[in-house]
Design a protein around this motif. Structure first.
Motif, short mmCIF file in Angstrom:
data_model
loop_
_atom_site.label_atom_id
_atom_site.label_comp_id
_atom_site.label_asym_id
_atom_site.label_seq_id
_atom_site.Cartn_x
_atom_site.Cartn_y
_atom_site.Cartn_z
N SER A 31 0.81 -1.21 0.00
CA SER A 31 0.00 0.00 0.00
C SER A 31 0.85 1.27 0.00
O SER A 31 0.32 2.36 0.19
CB SER A 31 -0.94 0.01 1.19
OG SER A 31 -0.23 -0.05 2.41
N SER A 40 3.15 2.28 2.11
CA SER A 40 3.59 2.81 3.39
C SER A 40 5.06 2.46 3.61
O SER A 40 5.47 1.32 3.40
CB SER A 40 2.75 2.24 4.53
OG SER A 40 1.40 2.64 4.44
N THR A 41 5.84 3.42 4.04
CA THR A 41 7.26 3.21 4.27
C THR A 41 7.58 3.16 5.74
O THR A 41 6.89 3.76 6.58
CB THR A 41 8.10 4.31 3.61
OG1 THR A 41 7.65 5.59 4.04
CG2 THR A 41 8.00 4.22 2.09
N ASN A 42 8.64 2.45 6.05
CA ASN A 42 9.10 2.31 7.42
C ASN A 42 10.62 2.36 7.41
O ASN A 42 11.26 1.71 6.59
CB ASN A 42 8.61 1.00 8.02
CG ASN A 42 8.90 0.89 9.50
OD1 ASN A 42 8.87 1.89 10.22
ND2 ASN A 42 9.15 -0.33 9.97
#
Length: 120
Positions: A54, A56-58
């Motif tokens: 989706s 989303s980065t981390n």
């Protein structure tokens, strides 16, 4: 069969930059997660940066503000732009991906690792 091909590692002076690439190939239906881990001698393997399906980065705490992860969905490739490199960034960097194939969902793959060395 899924393959992860890494490139971009090398030797750089402190304060310099490197860009790592990881391309996933094979019978991939979709990528659930893709990113980079690293492991220095005597230390645990840690997450550097990852991106979900989706988008989303981390980021690992030690690289926030210095590293940037991006993705090319057409090429199934992620790029890790590493700026302001520090000697403590020295490690083997491993690409990691969780993918969906026709055989199994959430299949896990690791790249062979690429060495990043930052001199002081």
């Amino acid at each position: 069969q899924v393959q992860l091909v890494e490139s971009g590692g090398g030797l750089v002076q402190a304060g310099g930059s490197l860009r790592l690439s990881c391309a996933a190939s094979g019978s991939i239906l979709s990528i659930n997660f893709m990113g980079w881990y690293r492991q220095a001698p005597g230390k645990q393997r840690e997450l550097v940066a990852g991106i979900t399906g989706s988008a989303s980065t981390n980021y690992g705490d030690s690289v926030k503000g210095r590293f940037t992860l991006s993705r090319d969905n057409v090429k199934n490739t992620v790029y890790l732009q590493m700026n302001s490199l520090k000697p403590e960034d020295t490690a083997v960097y491993y690409c990691y991906a969780e993918v969906h194939t026709r055989v199994v969902r959430f299949a896990k793959y690791w790249g062979q690792g690429t060495q990043v060395t930052v001199s002081s």
